[in-house]
Design a protein around this motif. Structure first.
Motif, PDB file in Angstrom:
ATOM      1  N   MET A   1       0.904  -1.121   0.066  1.00 36.08           N
ATOM      2  CA  MET A   1      -0.068   0.071  -0.024  1.00 36.08           C
ATOM      3  C   MET A   1       0.982   1.090  -0.101  1.00 36.08           C
ATOM      4  N   GLY A   2       0.572   2.273  -0.861  1.00 40.17           N
ATOM      5  CA  GLY A   2       1.402   3.227  -0.878  1.00 40.17           C
ATOM      6  C   GLY A   2       0.770   4.417  -0.134  1.00 40.17           C
ATOM      7  N   MET A   3       1.713   5.150   0.528  1.00 40.44           N
ATOM      8  CA  MET A   3       1.212   6.254   1.532  1.00 40.44           C
ATOM      9  C   MET A   3       2.218   7.446   1.278  1.00 40.44           C
ATOM     10  N   PRO A   4       1.534   8.741   1.247  1.00 47.90           N
ATOM     11  CA  PRO A   4       2.224  10.042   1.051  1.00 47.90           C
ATOM     12  C   PRO A   4       3.101  10.096   2.358  1.00 47.90           C
ATOM     13  N   VAL A   5       4.206  10.199   2.158  1.00 45.56           N
ATOM     14  CA  VAL A   5       5.197  10.687   3.196  1.00 45.56           C
ATOM     15  C   VAL A   5       6.009  11.894   3.016  1.00 45.56           C
ATOM     16  N   ARG A   6       5.944  12.788   3.870  1.00 44.64           N
ATOM     17  CA  ARG A   6       7.022  14.284   3.655  1.00 44.64           C
ATOM     18  C   ARG A   6       8.312  13.564   4.072  1.00 44.64           C
ATOM     19  N   ILE A   7       9.282  14.130   3.272  1.00 48.46           N
ATOM     20  CA  ILE A   7      10.606  13.875   3.485  1.00 48.46           C
ATOM     21  C   ILE A   7      11.389  15.186   3.303  1.00 48.46           C
ATOM     22  N   ASP A   8      12.568  15.403   3.665  1.00 47.37           N
ATOM     23  CA  ASP A   8      13.621  16.382   3.484  1.00 47.37           C
ATOM     24  C   ASP A   8      13.970  16.393   2.058  1.00 47.37           C
ATOM     25  N   ASP A   9      13.954  17.653   1.342  1.00 49.17           N
ATOM     26  CA  ASP A   9      14.205  17.924   0.001  1.00 49.17           C
ATOM     27  C   ASP A   9      15.755  17.214  -0.441  1.00 49.17           C
ATOM     28  N   ASN A  10      16.670  17.348   0.312  1.00 51.70           N
ATOM     29  CA  ASN A  10      17.877  16.947   0.293  1.00 51.70           C
ATOM     30  C   ASN A  10      17.942  15.186   0.323  1.00 51.70           C
ATOM     31  N   LEU A  11      17.188  14.685   1.059  1.00 48.71           N
ATOM     32  CA  LEU A  11      17.137  13.276   1.320  1.00 48.71           C
ATOM     33  C   LEU A  11      16.424  12.901   0.088  1.00 48.71           C
ATOM     34  N   TYR A  12      15.539  13.576  -0.592  1.00 42.54           N
ATOM     35  CA  TYR A  12      14.749  13.144  -1.763  1.00 42.54           C
ATOM     36  C   TYR A  12      15.761  13.025  -3.104  1.00 42.54           C
ATOM     37  N   GLU A  13      16.567  14.097  -3.013  1.00 40.22           N
ATOM     38  CA  GLU A  13      17.595  14.405  -4.018  1.00 40.22           C
ATOM     39  C   GLU A  13      18.681  12.951  -3.900  1.00 40.22           C
ATOM     40  N   LEU A  14      19.171  12.823  -2.635  1.00 36.83           N
ATOM     41  CA  LEU A  14      20.118  11.816  -2.353  1.00 36.83           C
ATOM     42  C   LEU A  14      19.285  10.368  -2.975  1.00 36.83           C
ATOM     43  N   ALA A  15      18.117  10.173  -2.610  1.00 36.37           N
ATOM     44  CA  ALA A  15      17.442   8.890  -2.769  1.00 36.37           C
ATOM     45  C   ALA A  15      17.249   8.757  -4.349  1.00 36.37           C
ATOM     46  N   LYS A  16      17.182   9.854  -5.029  1.00 38.64           N
ATOM     47  CA  LYS A  16      16.645   9.895  -6.597  1.00 38.64           C
ATOM     48  C   LYS A  16      18.168   9.608  -7.262  1.00 38.64           C
ATOM     49  N   LEU A  17      19.269  10.307  -6.824  1.00 31.92           N
ATOM     50  CA  LEU A  17      20.483   9.760  -7.532  1.00 31.92           C
ATOM     51  C   LEU A  17      20.956   8.282  -7.304  1.00 31.92           C
ATOM     52  N   GLU A  18      20.634   7.809  -5.882  1.00 39.16           N
ATOM     53  CA  GLU A  18      20.938   6.629  -5.687  1.00 39.16           C
ATOM     54  C   GLU A  18      20.198   5.616  -6.116  1.00 39.16           C
ATOM     55  N   ALA A  19      18.908   5.795  -6.302  1.00 39.09           N
ATOM     56  CA  ALA A  19      18.083   5.157  -7.091  1.00 39.09           C
ATOM     57  C   ALA A  19      18.074   4.839  -8.616  1.00 39.09           C
ATOM     58  N   LYS A  20      18.700   5.592  -9.041  1.00 45.31           N
ATOM     59  CA  LYS A  20      19.017   5.760 -10.511  1.00 45.31           C
ATOM     60  C   LYS A  20      20.380   4.884 -10.613  1.00 45.31           C
ATOM     61  N   ALA A  21      21.118   4.986  -9.806  1.00 43.32           N
ATOM     62  CA  ALA A  21      22.450   4.262  -9.770  1.00 43.32           C
ATOM     63  C   ALA A  21      22.204   2.728  -9.650  1.00 43.32           C
ATOM     64  N   GLU A  22      21.177   2.364  -8.769  1.00 44.50           N
ATOM     65  CA  GLU A  22      20.926   1.145  -8.208  1.00 44.50           C
ATOM     66  C   GLU A  22      19.539   0.365  -8.937  1.00 44.50           C
ATOM     67  N   HIS A  23      19.145   1.251  -9.999  1.00 44.58           N
ATOM     68  CA  HIS A  23      18.011   0.499 -10.874  1.00 44.58           C
ATOM     69  C   HIS A  23      17.047   0.520  -9.780  1.00 44.58           C
ATOM     70  N   ARG A  24      16.559   1.274  -9.052  1.00 45.79           N
ATOM     71  CA  ARG A  24      15.262   1.556  -8.199  1.00 45.79           C
ATOM     72  C   ARG A  24      14.470   2.416  -8.233  1.00 45.79           C
ATOM     73  N   THR A  25      13.233   2.420  -7.998  1.00 46.63           N
ATOM     74  CA  THR A  25      12.352   3.666  -7.857  1.00 46.63           C
ATOM     75  C   THR A  25      12.865   4.445  -6.521  1.00 46.63           C
ATOM     76  N   ILE A  26      12.424   5.582  -6.687  1.00 50.13           N
ATOM     77  CA  ILE A  26      12.902   6.677  -5.442  1.00 50.13           C
ATOM     78  C   ILE A  26      12.033   6.005  -4.051  1.00 50.13           C
ATOM     79  N   ALA A  27      10.920   5.459  -4.629  1.00 49.95           N
ATOM     80  CA  ALA A  27      10.315   4.728  -3.290  1.00 49.95           C
ATOM     81  C   ALA A  27      11.243   3.601  -2.857  1.00 49.95           C
ATOM     82  N   GLY A  28      11.268   2.815  -3.735  1.00 55.34           N
ATOM     83  CA  GLY A  28      11.942   1.671  -3.540  1.00 55.34           C
ATOM     84  C   GLY A  28      13.443   1.703  -2.856  1.00 55.34           C
ATOM     85  N   GLN A  29      14.135   3.079  -3.286  1.00 54.51           N
ATOM     86  CA  GLN A  29      15.441   3.271  -2.508  1.00 54.51           C
ATOM     87  C   GLN A  29      15.059   3.645  -1.235  1.00 54.51           C
ATOM     88  N   ILE A  30      14.067   4.442  -0.771  1.00 51.98           N
ATOM     89  CA  ILE A  30      13.920   4.817   0.555  1.00 51.98           C
ATOM     90  C   ILE A  30      13.506   3.759   1.542  1.00 51.98           C
TER      91      ILE A  30
END
Length: 75
Positions: A1-30
């Protein structure tokens, strides 16, 4: 089940970069980071690299695994 969660913008950007490198979605990375963090808290004596590799192993389909074969018959 997906739920919206507020996270820090910097954490989101780090997850976005790492997710791309690890072939995951941003949510999957978090989610992955949360699982690693939870396992690390529950097992403080284990190295993080061991935790990460153990979680990756658990995520693999069982039919792709190879049975353990001892090197000698002494077991």
């Amino acid at each position: 089940m997906g739920m919206p969660v507020r996270i820090d913008d910097n954490l989101y950007e780090l997850a976005k970069l790492e997710a791309k490198a690890e072939h995951r979605t941003i949510a999957g990375q978090i989610e992955f980071w949360a699982k690693v963090g939870r396992a690390a808290i529950d097992n403080p004596d284990l190295p993080i690299s061991f935790i990460i590799e153990s979680l990756a192993s658990l995520a693999e389909p069982r039919e792709n695994g190879a049975p353990f074969t001892p090197r000698t018959g002494n077991y």
